[in-house]
Design a protein around this motif. Sequence first.
Motif, PDB file in Angstrom:
ATOM      1  N   GLN A 135       0.817  -1.203   0.000  1.00 41.82           N
ATOM      2  CA  GLN A 135       0.000   0.000   0.000  1.00 41.82           C
ATOM      3  C   GLN A 135       0.859   1.265   0.000  1.00 41.82           C
ATOM      4  N   PHE A 136       1.976   1.228   0.755  1.00 41.28           N
ATOM      5  CA  PHE A 136       2.786   2.438   0.869  1.00 41.28           C
ATOM      6  C   PHE A 136       3.976   2.447  -0.088  1.00 41.28           C
ATOM      7  N   THR A 137       4.002   1.498  -1.013  1.00 44.72           N
ATOM      8  CA  THR A 137       5.015   1.525  -2.066  1.00 44.72           C
ATOM      9  C   THR A 137       4.330   1.670  -3.420  1.00 44.72           C
ATOM     10  N   ARG A 138       3.727   0.580  -3.879  1.00 48.89           N
ATOM     11  CA  ARG A 138       3.096   0.632  -5.193  1.00 48.89           C
ATOM     12  C   ARG A 138       1.914   1.585  -5.229  1.00 48.89           C
ATOM     13  N   ASN A 139       1.109   1.625  -4.169  1.00 48.38           N
ATOM     14  CA  ASN A 139      -0.097   2.456  -4.170  1.00 48.38           C
ATOM     15  C   ASN A 139       0.106   3.800  -3.457  1.00 48.38           C
ATOM     16  N   ALA A 140       1.361   4.189  -3.280  1.00 47.55           N
ATOM     17  CA  ALA A 140       1.613   5.454  -2.574  1.00 47.55           C
ATOM     18  C   ALA A 140       1.011   6.636  -3.314  1.00 47.55           C
ATOM     19  N   VAL A 141       0.965   6.558  -4.640  1.00 47.42           N
ATOM     20  CA  VAL A 141       0.407   7.668  -5.428  1.00 47.42           C
ATOM     21  C   VAL A 141      -1.029   7.382  -5.840  1.00 47.42           C
ATOM     22  N   ARG A 142      -1.617   6.276  -5.295  1.00 49.32           N
ATOM     23  CA  ARG A 142      -3.013   5.926  -5.622  1.00 49.32           C
ATOM     24  C   ARG A 142      -3.821   5.799  -4.339  1.00 49.32           C
TER      25      ARG A 142
END
Length: 412
Positions: A135-142
């Motif tokens: 969540q806090f890597t790949r989806n950090a900007v989502r």
Amino acid sequence: MLAEARAHPLAHDEATNILIDRRDRLVARQMVGMVAAKGCSLEILPKVDPDEPDSKDVAAVRHRLVRMLDVALGLKLDLGRSAAIDRQKHTLLEILIRAFADKLLAEVRRGLPRQYLHCEDDLPALRGRLDVIRQFTRNAVRPDRLACRFDQLDVDTPLMRIMAAAVIYLGRFTRSLDTRHKLDELRFTLADIPQVPVNRLPWKQVRIDRTNRRWESLFRLARLLLQRDWQATHHSARAPEGLTLLFPMNDLFEKYIAALLRKALTNSGVEVVDQGGHRACLGAYTGQHLHSGDVFRTKPDIILRRDDDILAIIDTKWKKLSRNPLDPKHGVSQSDVYQLMAYARLYPTRELMLLYPELPGHHAIERPPFGIAGGAERLAIATVDTSCTEDQVIAQLKQLCGHFGITAQAGP
């Protein structure tokens, strides 16, 4: 064992020693079953004595083989339906494909088995548990997406992938219009199951438990038709072009007798062990009594055991036994006798038996047991009529066990 194969003459294959060209007919040794390829097929049926009138009734011989396969492998076939197919002159392969289609269609209509699969996905709402790292890597900007980990109940299981592949594969070999229609219906029903090549099916991933127990016999039938455990054939890395369904008749007869012995000895406290024992004949010479060898290991066909006591050893032989009352050897081969003498030396039991198939329609001959020179063991020679019904064969086996002093329950 001789089995007549109805087909065009073929060259003798020295490597497999399965087929022998006898000019007017083709004879197979030890193996029975079916070899099918595009546009042609070869059916090999078991016959204890090809000259007996009953052996020329192809439908009866075929149905007998289906019944033996059903009992030995625990397939739970509908033998009444199979018998009807026999009368229509369908081959062994056609009978088994029809049985598979009928059983699978009945189970599919009752509902497909499902299992929980671990899934990971990015969803607009939380489902299951949050994958904090993702969540806090790949989806950090989502921020509108949540990295979820959850379990989902799905029909895409290893068992159903095997069933779906079997439907497609067996459809190439059936010639029955009715069976083809059933396989087409199954293909449509299982259309959402991903297709896997036959040589890559996940056999080892299948787990039979209480949730899918009713699929166990169907799984065995699919494995019989697709995996070919009984055969010592070369498995190509490519998808198979044909279907080879061959069984060593000696092994099939042994499994059939062992399965019915378990039923005959239900509630008697006697355990039926097939291909057990594993005691070796020879070991390093020490000048003292050898308690355990390590080379030339033995595997008696069937051991009857109560707790730690071996009550009897039975060796099955799919051979024609002599009916000449004046023959002092009863038609028993010397190598078979040597084999049982080795068992008498290695295993602590006084009761041994060589068990053969009886010719259909003939009454069993009472043959006095042999004594083994230098010991107190008794070697019995007996037959069982495999052309009888299952209950009748069980009754025959109960009577044979009575010679060992084993009393079975009264019911079948």
